[in-house]
Design a protein around this motif. Structure first.
Motif, PDB file in Angstrom:
ATOM      1  N   ASP A  93      -3.917  19.158  -4.138  1.00 51.54           N
ATOM      2  CA  ASP A  93      -2.725  19.446  -4.923  1.00 51.54           C
ATOM      3  C   ASP A  93      -2.303  20.915  -4.836  1.00 51.54           C
ATOM      4  OD1 ASP A  93      -2.551  16.804  -5.901  1.00 51.54           O
ATOM      5  OD2 ASP A  93      -4.116  17.239  -7.374  1.00 51.54           O
ATOM      6  N   ARG A  94      -3.022  21.679  -4.011  1.00 56.17           N
ATOM      7  CA  ARG A  94      -2.700  23.106  -3.935  1.00 56.17           C
ATOM      8  C   ARG A  94      -1.324  23.343  -3.311  1.00 56.17           C
ATOM      9  NH1 ARG A  94      -6.372  26.891  -0.234  1.00 56.17           N
ATOM     10  NH2 ARG A  94      -4.993  25.999   1.370  1.00 56.17           N
ATOM     11  N   ASP A  95      -1.019  22.570  -2.268  1.00 59.53           N
ATOM     12  CA  ASP A  95       0.272  22.684  -1.586  1.00 59.53           C
ATOM     13  C   ASP A  95       1.044  21.379  -1.758  1.00 59.53           C
ATOM     14  OD1 ASP A  95      -0.452  25.232  -0.448  1.00 59.53           O
ATOM     15  OD2 ASP A  95      -1.723  24.112   0.941  1.00 59.53           O
ATOM     16  N   PRO A  96       2.372  21.462  -1.840  1.00 59.89           N
ATOM     17  CA  PRO A  96       3.159  20.222  -1.926  1.00 59.89           C
ATOM     18  C   PRO A  96       2.948  19.358  -0.680  1.00 59.89           C
ATOM     19  CG  PRO A  96       4.492  22.158  -2.461  1.00 59.89           C
ATOM     20  CD  PRO A  96       3.202  22.666  -1.908  1.00 59.89           C
ATOM     21  N   VAL A  97       2.798  18.055  -0.878  1.00 60.79           N
ATOM     22  CA  VAL A  97       2.620  17.123   0.226  1.00 60.79           C
ATOM     23  C   VAL A  97       3.904  16.333   0.394  1.00 60.79           C
ATOM     24  CG1 VAL A  97       1.340  15.137   1.102  1.00 60.79           C
ATOM     25  CG2 VAL A  97       0.136  16.954  -0.132  1.00 60.79           C
ATOM     26  N   ARG A  98       4.464  16.372   1.607  1.00 58.70           N
ATOM     27  CA  ARG A  98       5.703  15.649   1.884  1.00 58.70           C
ATOM     28  C   ARG A  98       5.569  14.939   3.222  1.00 58.70           C
ATOM     29  NH1 ARG A  98       9.759  17.402   5.264  1.00 58.70           N
ATOM     30  NH2 ARG A  98      11.677  16.157   5.207  1.00 58.70           N
ATOM     31  N   PHE A  99       5.989  13.699   3.247  1.00 58.06           N
ATOM     32  CA  PHE A  99       6.018  12.939   4.490  1.00 58.06           C
ATOM     33  C   PHE A  99       7.444  12.907   5.026  1.00 58.06           C
ATOM     34  CE2 PHE A  99       2.115  11.514   2.574  1.00 58.06           C
ATOM     35  CZ  PHE A  99       1.258  11.379   3.661  1.00 58.06           C
ATOM     36  N   ALA A 100       7.556  13.123   6.347  1.00 58.26           N
ATOM     37  CA  ALA A 100       8.870  13.133   6.989  1.00 58.26           C
ATOM     38  C   ALA A 100       9.177  11.819   7.683  1.00 58.26           C
ATOM     39  CB  ALA A 100       8.952  14.279   8.003  1.00 58.26           C
ATOM     40  N   THR A 101       8.153  11.092   8.123  1.00 57.06           N
ATOM     41  CA  THR A 101       8.333   9.811   8.810  1.00 57.06           C
ATOM     42  C   THR A 101       7.185   8.883   8.463  1.00 57.06           C
ATOM     43  OG1 THR A 101       7.088  10.412  10.811  1.00 57.06           O
ATOM     44  CG2 THR A 101       9.434  10.979  10.774  1.00 57.06           C
ATOM     45  N   ALA A 102       7.411   7.579   8.689  1.00 51.04           N
ATOM     46  CA  ALA A 102       6.358   6.588   8.485  1.00 51.04           C
ATOM     47  C   ALA A 102       6.530   5.476   9.508  1.00 51.04           C
ATOM     48  CB  ALA A 102       6.412   6.017   7.065  1.00 51.04           C
ATOM     49  N   ALA A 103       5.424   4.850   9.867  1.00 51.49           N
ATOM     50  CA  ALA A 103       5.470   3.761  10.839  1.00 51.49           C
ATOM     51  C   ALA A 103       4.304   2.823  10.606  1.00 51.49           C
ATOM     52  CB  ALA A 103       5.431   4.300  12.267  1.00 51.49           C
ATOM     53  N   PHE A 104       4.557   1.524  10.819  1.00 56.30           N
ATOM     54  CA  PHE A 104       3.509   0.502  10.815  1.00 56.30           C
ATOM     55  C   PHE A 104       3.463  -0.091  12.215  1.00 56.30           C
ATOM     56  CE2 PHE A 104       4.938  -0.498   6.183  1.00 56.30           C
ATOM     57  CZ  PHE A 104       4.317   0.659   5.730  1.00 56.30           C
ATOM     58  N   GLY A 105       2.295  -0.023  12.853  1.00 57.32           N
ATOM     59  CA  GLY A 105       2.157  -0.546  14.204  1.00 57.32           C
ATOM     60  C   GLY A 105       0.897  -1.358  14.355  1.00 57.32           C
ATOM     61  N   GLY A 106       0.575  -1.694  15.598  1.00 61.76           N
ATOM     62  CA  GLY A 106      -0.598  -2.526  15.800  1.00 61.76           C
ATOM     63  C   GLY A 106      -0.922  -2.718  17.264  1.00 61.76           C
ATOM     64  N   GLY A 107      -1.464  -3.913  17.583  1.00 60.08           N
ATOM     65  CA  GLY A 107      -1.362  -5.127  16.814  1.00 60.08           C
ATOM     66  C   GLY A 107       0.086  -5.479  16.483  1.00 60.08           C
ATOM     67  N   THR A 108       0.170  -6.329  15.481  1.00 59.33           N
ATOM     68  CA  THR A 108       1.463  -6.800  15.003  1.00 59.33           C
ATOM     69  C   THR A 108       1.474  -6.726  13.483  1.00 59.33           C
ATOM     70  OG1 THR A 108       1.531  -8.371  16.857  1.00 59.33           O
ATOM     71  CG2 THR A 108       3.142  -8.661  15.105  1.00 59.33           C
ATOM     72  N   PRO A 109       2.111  -5.721  12.882  1.00 59.89           N
ATOM     73  CA  PRO A 109       2.129  -5.627  11.423  1.00 59.89           C
ATOM     74  C   PRO A 109       2.640  -6.892  10.745  1.00 59.89           C
ATOM     75  CG  PRO A 109       2.920  -3.592  12.388  1.00 59.89           C
ATOM     76  CD  PRO A 109       2.762  -4.569  13.516  1.00 59.89           C
ATOM     77  N   THR A 110       3.616  -7.574  11.378  1.00 59.29           N
ATOM     78  CA  THR A 110       4.155  -8.777  10.764  1.00 59.29           C
ATOM     79  C   THR A 110       3.267 -10.000  10.988  1.00 59.29           C
ATOM     80  OG1 THR A 110       5.611  -8.967  12.700  1.00 59.29           O
ATOM     81  CG2 THR A 110       6.565  -8.045  10.682  1.00 59.29           C
ATOM     82  N   PHE A 111       2.068  -9.787  11.529  1.00 63.10           N
ATOM     83  CA  PHE A 111       1.042 -10.819  11.426  1.00 63.10           C
ATOM     84  C   PHE A 111       0.704 -11.040   9.957  1.00 63.10           C
ATOM     85  CE2 PHE A 111      -3.310 -12.261  11.034  1.00 63.10           C
ATOM     86  CZ  PHE A 111      -3.426 -13.249  12.002  1.00 63.10           C
ATOM     87  N   LEU A 112       0.792  -9.974   9.159  1.00 58.44           N
ATOM     88  CA  LEU A 112       0.561 -10.081   7.724  1.00 58.44           C
ATOM     89  C   LEU A 112       1.627 -10.960   7.090  1.00 58.44           C
ATOM     90  CD1 LEU A 112      -0.170  -6.318   6.852  1.00 58.44           C
ATOM     91  CD2 LEU A 112      -1.845  -8.130   7.351  1.00 58.44           C
ATOM     92  N   THR A 113       1.268 -11.648   6.017  1.00 57.93           N
ATOM     93  CA  THR A 113       2.246 -12.435   5.281  1.00 57.93           C
ATOM     94  C   THR A 113       3.207 -11.512   4.539  1.00 57.93           C
ATOM     95  OG1 THR A 113       0.918 -12.489   3.258  1.00 57.93           O
ATOM     96  CG2 THR A 113       0.500 -14.224   4.909  1.00 57.93           C
ATOM     97  N   ALA A 114       4.276 -12.085   4.006  1.00 60.17           N
ATOM     98  CA  ALA A 114       5.233 -11.293   3.242  1.00 60.17           C
ATOM     99  C   ALA A 114       4.548 -10.593   2.070  1.00 60.17           C
ATOM    100  CB  ALA A 114       6.379 -12.176   2.755  1.00 60.17           C
ATOM    101  N   ALA A 115       3.675 -11.307   1.373  1.00 58.47           N
ATOM    102  CA  ALA A 115       2.965 -10.707   0.237  1.00 58.47           C
ATOM    103  C   ALA A 115       2.047  -9.574   0.698  1.00 58.47           C
ATOM    104  CB  ALA A 115       2.166 -11.770  -0.506  1.00 58.47           C
ATOM    105  N   GLU A 116       1.410  -9.766   1.853  1.00 53.30           N
ATOM    106  CA  GLU A 116       0.529  -8.711   2.368  1.00 53.30           C
ATOM    107  C   GLU A 116       1.334  -7.502   2.835  1.00 53.30           C
ATOM    108  OE1 GLU A 116      -3.267 -11.378   3.939  1.00 53.30           O
ATOM    109  OE2 GLU A 116      -1.472 -11.159   5.212  1.00 53.30           O
ATOM    110  N   LEU A 117       2.525  -7.717   3.369  1.00 52.45           N
ATOM    111  CA  LEU A 117       3.379  -6.595   3.723  1.00 52.45           C
ATOM    112  C   LEU A 117       3.815  -5.820   2.475  1.00 52.45           C
ATOM    113  CD1 LEU A 117       5.574  -8.216   6.516  1.00 52.45           C
ATOM    114  CD2 LEU A 117       3.965  -6.323   6.817  1.00 52.45           C
ATOM    115  N   GLU A 118       4.072  -6.535   1.386  1.00 52.12           N
ATOM    116  CA  GLU A 118       4.366  -5.862   0.121  1.00 52.12           C
ATOM    117  C   GLU A 118       3.194  -4.968  -0.274  1.00 52.12           C
ATOM    118  OE1 GLU A 118       6.930  -5.628  -1.813  1.00 52.12           O
ATOM    119  OE2 GLU A 118       8.123  -7.473  -1.801  1.00 52.12           O
ATOM    120  N   ARG A 119       1.990  -5.507  -0.128  1.00 56.39           N
ATOM    121  CA  ARG A 119       0.821  -4.712  -0.497  1.00 56.39           C
ATOM    122  C   ARG A 119       0.664  -3.501   0.415  1.00 56.39           C
ATOM    123  NH1 ARG A 119      -5.685  -5.910  -0.503  1.00 56.39           N
ATOM    124  NH2 ARG A 119      -6.181  -4.046  -1.738  1.00 56.39           N
TER     125      ARG A 119
END
Length: 448
Positions: A93-119
């Motif tokens: 917490d000493r320095d502000p943490v900021r994310f500029a981008t995000a990505a889900f890859g694999g594999g196949t992220p959409t192998f997960l069910t809709a509920a698992e993608l929510e999680r």
């Protein structure tokens, strides 16, 4: 330098040092808190790796397994949750943490069910603190898993880019690449993606498949273009050890290599010119963007300098001094073992596998990740960061590239940029910039 030959298809360079140069880190393993203590944290990237697929394509050497029996996806997400919490604690917490981008890859992220993608989205947001609706979020999918419910979750949670691996719209070519799929299913999946309203659709295509001709390659290109994708990636086919297509003997492969190289280059040039003539701009050897596509991402994010937080097996994390991950494998039994070990891990507070990056390697990484982009590298940025000139640091390599016609002699002053043929040979040029130490580590790596 290499053995004197500069073949065009040696290795796809998307990160440096290469993952096969990573090794188990000696005890005591470095703590994440110490690694990240003095790192800039104002423009981080978040990547979550989902190592599951319904089938494994014949060309694939990614870290992924077929199927997920016995609630493995639940246990995997449980571990991802623990890892994300440990990472966030290490960032402090000493320095502000900021994310500029995000990505889900694999594999196949959409192998997960809709509920698992929510999680998965909940883990990313609640544990690491990234606001998925406020940053570019890219997610990979496949024709068979791009269902309306899964895509709906991703769209609602802030996805700005959906990338689908089609590889070929020609069914015979898909079968030759050990990728069973029907064109009708591919087209239906593309329709569902467009229905989400997610602003960027990317379609991956492969050239160099057995039996592929310029005519069939154009057929796939035009089929993809009919969807007006904002992005297209054109990948050369590689046949790698331990993959489904890697069963030819070494002698057979060597005999075919030169002819295959020439064939792939012809198809690459054809595809490149076809897209450039239809309103696409070349970003790298592989990547093409429609001229009117939305912006790529925030202006303050630079892959050469900003940190990466990788979650899950197969994901890599980058600090300025250490690149780290978990163990890597291609063979299915080994992958299963690594995933099982990951799901049983309770303490994610230390880096266990990786490679230290000294000042010399940092120079190589900056040059590689800049030069392999069509826009090139502003020399002043390199000089400001390192206090030296790339023309001195890499005099031999750059002189060789210039002699081969791979540097753009017409580039504006102060810009180091590849020529069109230099971009075409990115997979031969990139490995030439690897350090002797990284090459030795890669050569000593035993595929598993």
């Amino acid at each position: 330098m290499s053995d004197g030959t500069l073949r065009p298809y040696r290795s796809y360079v998307y990160a440096y040092p290469h993952k096969t140069a990573y090794r188990p880190l000696p005890e005591p393993a470095p703590s994440l808190a110490a690694l990240w203590a003095d790192e800039p944290k104002d423009a981080l990237s978040l990547y979550a790796h989902i190592p599951f697929c319904e089938v494994r394509c014949g060309f694939c050497n990614l870290f992924t397994r077929i199927g997920a029996p016995d609630e493995l996806t639940t246990r995997y997400l449980d571990a991802l949750d623990r890892q994300a919490a440990a990472v966030r604690e290490a960032l402090g917490d000493r320095d502000p943490v900021r994310f500029a981008t995000a990505a889900f890859g694999g594999g196949t992220p959409t192998f997960l069910t809709a509920a698992e993608l929510e999680r998965l989205c909940d883990i990313a947001e609640q544990r690491t603190g990234v606001d998925l609706r406020a940053v570019p979020l890219s997610v990979e999918t496949s024709p068979s898993t791009a269902t309306a419910d899964r895509l709906g979750v991703l769209a609602e949670r802030g996805a700005t880019r959906l990338s689908i691996g089609v590889q070929s719209f020609v069914e015979a070519e898909a079968r030759a690449a050990v990728r069973p799929q029907h064109r009708a299913d591919v087209e239906a999946a593309l329709g569902r993606i467009r229905d989400t309203g997610v602003p960027v659709l990317n379609i991956d295509l492969i050239y160099g498949i057995d039996g592929q001709t310029e005519r069939t390659w154009r057929s796939s290109l035009d089929a993809a273009l009919s969807w007006r994708p904002e992005e297209l990636y054109l990948y050369p086919l590689y046949v790698r050890p331990l993959t489904g297509l890697g069963r030819l003997s070494a002698a057979e492969r060597r005999a075919a290599d030169l002819e295959w190289d020439a064939h792939r280059l012809r198809l690459y040039r054809y595809g490149r010119d076809h897209l450039l003539a239809r309103g696409y701009e070349q970003v790298s050897m592989r990547m093409f963007r429609r001229a009117d596509a939305p912006p790529l991402g925030p202006d303050d994010h630079a892959c050469q300098t900003d940190g990466m937080i990788g979650l899950g097996c197969g994901a890599r994390s980058y600090t300025s001094e250490l690149h780290y991950s978990f163990d890597y494998a291609v063979e299915m039994r080994e992958i299963r073992s690594i995933i099982d070990a990951y799901t049983e891990t309770a303490d994610f507070s230390r880096a266990v596998v990786g490679r230290w990056v000294d000042a010399g390697e940092a120079r190589r990484r900056h040059l590689l990740q800049s030069l392999l982009q069509a826009a090139g590298m502003p020399v002043a940025e390199y000089e400001e960061r390192f206090g030296s000139s790339p023309f001195t640091d890499f005099a031999g390599e750059l002189a060789r590239f210039e002699a081969l016609g791979w540097l753009d002699a017409q580039a504006p002053e102060g810009l180091l940029r590849l020529s069109p043929e230099g971009l075409a040979h990115s997979d031969g040029l990139g490995p030439e910039l690897f350090s002797p130490a990284v090459r030795a580590a890669m050569a000593a790596y035993e595929p598993k």
